[in-house]
Design a protein around this motif. Structure first.
Motif, mmCIF file in Angstrom:
data_model
loop_
_atom_site.group_PDB
_atom_site.id
_atom_site.type_symbol
_atom_site.label_atom_id
_atom_site.label_comp_id
_atom_site.label_asym_id
_atom_site.label_seq_id
_atom_site.Cartn_x
_atom_site.Cartn_y
_atom_site.Cartn_z
ATOM 1 N N LEU A 1 31.175 31.425 67.470
ATOM 2 C CA LEU A 1 31.494 31.737 66.077
ATOM 3 C C LEU A 1 32.559 32.840 66.048
ATOM 4 O O LEU A 1 32.286 34.014 66.307
ATOM 5 N N LYS A 2 33.782 32.446 65.729
ATOM 6 C CA LYS A 2 34.895 33.397 65.702
ATOM 7 C C LYS A 2 35.013 33.958 64.296
ATOM 8 O O LYS A 2 35.351 33.229 63.358
ATOM 9 N N ALA A 3 34.774 35.254 64.167
ATOM 10 C CA ALA A 3 34.709 35.841 62.826
ATOM 11 C C ALA A 3 35.439 37.168 62.774
ATOM 12 O O ALA A 3 35.518 37.883 63.772
ATOM 13 N N VAL A 4 35.997 37.462 61.585
ATOM 14 C CA VAL A 4 36.446 38.834 61.362
ATOM 15 C C VAL A 4 35.424 39.505 60.453
ATOM 16 O O VAL A 4 34.915 38.895 59.508
ATOM 17 N N CYS A 5 35.112 40.757 60.754
ATOM 18 C CA CYS A 5 34.187 41.527 59.934
ATOM 19 C C CYS A 5 34.983 42.190 58.828
ATOM 20 O O CYS A 5 36.009 42.834 59.076
ATOM 21 N N TYR A 6 34.504 42.023 57.601
ATOM 22 C CA TYR A 6 35.208 42.599 56.469
ATOM 23 C C TYR A 6 34.248 43.543 55.738
ATOM 24 O O TYR A 6 33.269 43.110 55.153
ATOM 25 N N TYR A 7 34.547 44.844 55.811
ATOM 26 C CA TYR A 7 33.632 45.859 55.279
ATOM 27 C C TYR A 7 33.947 46.237 53.833
ATOM 28 O O TYR A 7 33.115 46.797 53.142
ATOM 29 N N GLY A 8 35.181 45.976 53.400
ATOM 30 C CA GLY A 8 35.556 46.400 52.060
ATOM 31 C C GLY A 8 35.721 47.910 51.973
ATOM 32 O O GLY A 8 35.844 48.589 52.991
ATOM 33 N N CYS A 9 35.743 48.405 50.743
ATOM 34 C CA CYS A 9 36.146 49.798 50.492
ATOM 35 C C CYS A 9 35.011 50.803 50.446
ATOM 36 O O CYS A 9 34.995 51.807 51.121
ATOM 37 N N LEU A 10 34.073 50.520 49.566
ATOM 38 C CA LEU A 10 33.295 51.621 49.008
ATOM 39 C C LEU A 10 32.070 52.029 49.812
ATOM 40 O O LEU A 10 31.471 53.055 49.537
ATOM 41 N N ALA A 11 31.708 51.222 50.814
ATOM 42 C CA ALA A 11 30.620 51.666 51.671
ATOM 43 C C ALA A 11 31.116 52.828 52.536
ATOM 44 O O ALA A 11 30.340 53.668 52.966
ATOM 45 N N ALA A 12 32.425 52.869 52.753
ATOM 46 C CA ALA A 12 32.968 53.873 53.667
ATOM 47 C C ALA A 12 33.724 55.005 52.966
ATOM 48 O O ALA A 12 33.699 56.139 53.414
ATOM 49 N N ARG A 13 34.387 54.700 51.876
ATOM 50 C CA ARG A 13 35.312 55.660 51.284
ATOM 51 C C ARG A 13 34.838 56.209 49.948
ATOM 52 O O ARG A 13 34.256 55.453 49.162
ATOM 53 N N PRO A 14 35.206 57.429 49.600
ATOM 54 C CA PRO A 14 35.791 58.439 50.484
ATOM 55 C C PRO A 14 34.686 59.115 51.307
ATOM 56 O O PRO A 14 33.572 59.271 50.800
ATOM 57 N N PRO A 15 34.974 59.482 52.550
ATOM 58 C CA PRO A 15 33.907 59.988 53.421
ATOM 59 C C PRO A 15 33.201 61.231 52.873
ATOM 60 O O PRO A 15 32.039 61.459 53.188
ATOM 61 N N LYS A 16 33.891 62.014 52.023
ATOM 62 C CA LYS A 16 33.163 63.185 51.529
ATOM 63 C C LYS A 16 32.081 62.786 50.533
ATOM 64 O O LYS A 16 31.184 63.556 50.251
ATOM 65 N N VAL A 17 32.138 61.568 50.050
ATOM 66 C CA VAL A 17 31.053 61.033 49.220
ATOM 67 C C VAL A 17 30.059 60.249 50.083
ATOM 68 O O VAL A 17 28.850 60.431 49.980
ATOM 69 N N THR A 18 30.574 59.375 50.947
ATOM 70 C CA THR A 18 29.684 58.466 51.680
ATOM 71 C C THR A 18 29.046 59.089 52.919
ATOM 72 O O THR A 18 28.090 58.539 53.465
ATOM 73 N N ASP A 19 29.601 60.244 53.386
ATOM 74 C CA ASP A 19 29.145 60.884 54.619
ATOM 75 C C ASP A 19 29.297 59.985 55.843
ATOM 76 O O ASP A 19 28.549 60.122 56.817
#
Ligand code: SF4
Ligand code: SF4
Lengths: 285, 194
Positions: A134-152
């Motif tokens: 299964l050849k896949a690209v992982c797509y995380y999107g924006c808001l789980a990660a950004r901005p780090p001062k909010v998401t830690d």
């Protein structure tokens, strides 16, 4: 292990496939998800865009309910997660937690929670049908990660935990530079033309990386990559076949959960032909 | 306004002061343009993100409050994450949208402002949770583009897509669950409208 669970509005509706796969997969990992009592909508992009007081009040109410429940809070939607973290930073720390480094309850996004080392280890041991090929690209999107001062988050530019999960399930995650690029989901209804540009770019980059599908951890990304695929193909004058799978669906597949077919049938771009080709769906063929 | 055009500006400090008191200071911006370089939406903008910050700092209220940019900003937070001076550019974009509506500016992207308004109205009507079918209905009514969409065929495509979702069990015409906290939610809405 028992945690509080905040599904968010779309998991009750358009993302019912995500909700079902989460509910099915959690017990396989000995995880009990206790839905937060009487939770409300976080207001999403609409509230933070045009009514910041309301945005804060809506998410703060959910966080306070979670604090009362006293368990860590796990959130499958990247936007809900982000809004809860904003509320966490804005709310005063309760008296009994003053001076401690740990917040009263930790807010997790579901992918991070399920890719903690102990889960990855136990998962790898439970795989009965490795997703070989299964050849896949992982797509995380924006808001789980950004901005780090909010998401830690520490790995906010180049996260790797979804890839680690895919490897544990026997799949083949491919490297690409667009894993945290925006797909514009919030504009999907008002400016579909913008989506066509942003999402086409993601399709083309995924194909260039050699991918046959996307794996996502956010139902807005899923909808935004899945629903307009025909429209974008028509506009581009070419065919696209890029199914958009939730990471929880892949866990269900690899652990041979009997209901996988039901979730997959809800996608607009049907992933089953791809999975059948790989033999990953043989039990249902 | 074209991006290249030079503009004569008489600087004023009020806007920057207002942003300051909203905890969105912009005065540390040294125009490195990192925000704009990483922004995925610049192709749809009239001002680049760094220009919005600069013009805000110079107090050019008409320009930044009337711009398309804050509305097509997708709130992806890339700019805020990367700004070397800790400027919350995405936060400024939100502030500008809210302020433009509050001051009654003519909104250059009504499809987007009406979407946000319809969304919140749907949550209010639903008593605290969002009903996606209700949002779709309310937004179609409000966007006022039905005739145009009918002519271009876009409406047919939208309806077909809706039908595909219904068929797959992803769109059920039902109202959200009644919340015990409905009164609390109503109070949040009332407070925010004061
Ligand atoms: S990244 Fe920050 S400092 Fe650089 S131009 Fe943008 S707002 Fe200014
Ligand atoms: S938050 Fe808005 S301005 Fe900032 S990078 Fe994303 S789209 Fe561009």
């Amino acid at each position: 292990m028992k945690v509080s669970y905040y599904p968010g509005c779309s998991l009750e509706e358009t993302a019912i496939d995500y909700a079902e796969s989460i509910a099915a997969v959690a017990p396989l990992l000995d995880l009990e998800l206790a839905e937060l009592e009487d939770w409300n909508c976080c207001g999403a992009s609409a509230a933070h865009s045009i009514n910041h007081t309301l945005a804060l009040d809506l998410s703060a109410r959910n966080l306070l309910i979670a604090r009362q429940a006293g368990l860590d809070l796990v959130v499958p939607c990247a936007l809900c997660f982000n809004r809860l973290k904003v509320a966490e930073k804005a709310l005063p720390v309760p008296q009994e937690n003053k001076g401690k480094t740990q917040p009263p309850v930790k807010v997790w996004d579901l992918l991070d929670y399920l890719t903690q080392p102990e889960f990855l280890k136990s998962l790898a041991g439970k795989v009965v049908r490795p997703l070989a090929g299964l050849k896949a690209v992982c797509y995380y999107g924006c808001l789980a990660a950004r901005p780090p001062k909010v998401t830690d988050k520490e790995a906010y530019e180049n996260p790797g935990n979804m890839e680690a999960l895919l490897r544990a399930l026997g799949a083949e995650p491919l490297d690409w530079s667009y894993k945290t690029d925006c797909c514009g989901a919030g504009l999907a209804l008002a400016r579909p033309d913008i989506i066509d540009t942003l999402v086409k770019r993601l399709y083309d980059r995924a194909l260039a990386a050699g991918a046959e599908c996307f794996v996502v951890s956010c139902q807005m990304c899923q909808a935004n990559l899945d629903l307009p695929q025909k429209r974008i193909a028509k506009k581009a004058g070419r065919d696209y076949y890029l199914p958009v799978l939730y990471f929880t669906e892949l866990i269900g597949l690899a652990l041979a959960h009997p209901e996988v077919d039901k979730w997959l049938a809800r996608h607009l771009v049907d992933p089953r032909p791809l999975l059948k080709k790989l033999g990953a769906l043989s039990a249902f063929a | 306004m074209s991006l290249e055009k030079q503009i004569a500006i008489s600087p004023a400090g009020e806007l920057a002061a207002k942003l300051n008191s909203a905890q969105l200071p912009v005065d540390a911006c040294y125009q490195c343009k990192k925000c704009s370089s990483g922004c995925p939406l610049t192709f749809a903008m009239d001002l680049l993100p760094d220009q919005v910050i600069r013009l805000a700092l110079l107090g050019q209220e008409e320009q930044v409050l009337g711009a398309v940019t804050p509305w097509v900003c997708s709130s992806c937070e890339t700019c805020t994450t990367r700004c070397p001076n800790g400027i919350d550019i995405a936060g400024v974009m939100d502030w500008l949208k809210e302020e433009a509506l509050r001051r009654g500016y003519s909104i250059p992207q009504v499809q987007i402002s009406r979407f946000h308004q319809s969304f919140l109205e749907t949550v209010r009507l639903g008593g605290g949770r969002l009903s996606e079918p209700l949002l779709l209905g309310l937004y179609s009514l409000r966007s006022g583009k039905t005739l145009e969409k009918l002519k271009s065929g876009e409406l047919k495509d939208e309806l077909l897509l809706g039908w595909e979702l219904v068929r797959r069990g992803r769109l059920k015409p039902k109202l959200p669950k009644k919340l015990k906290g409905a009164g609390e939610i109503a109070a949040f809405f009332a407070k925010s409208e004061r």
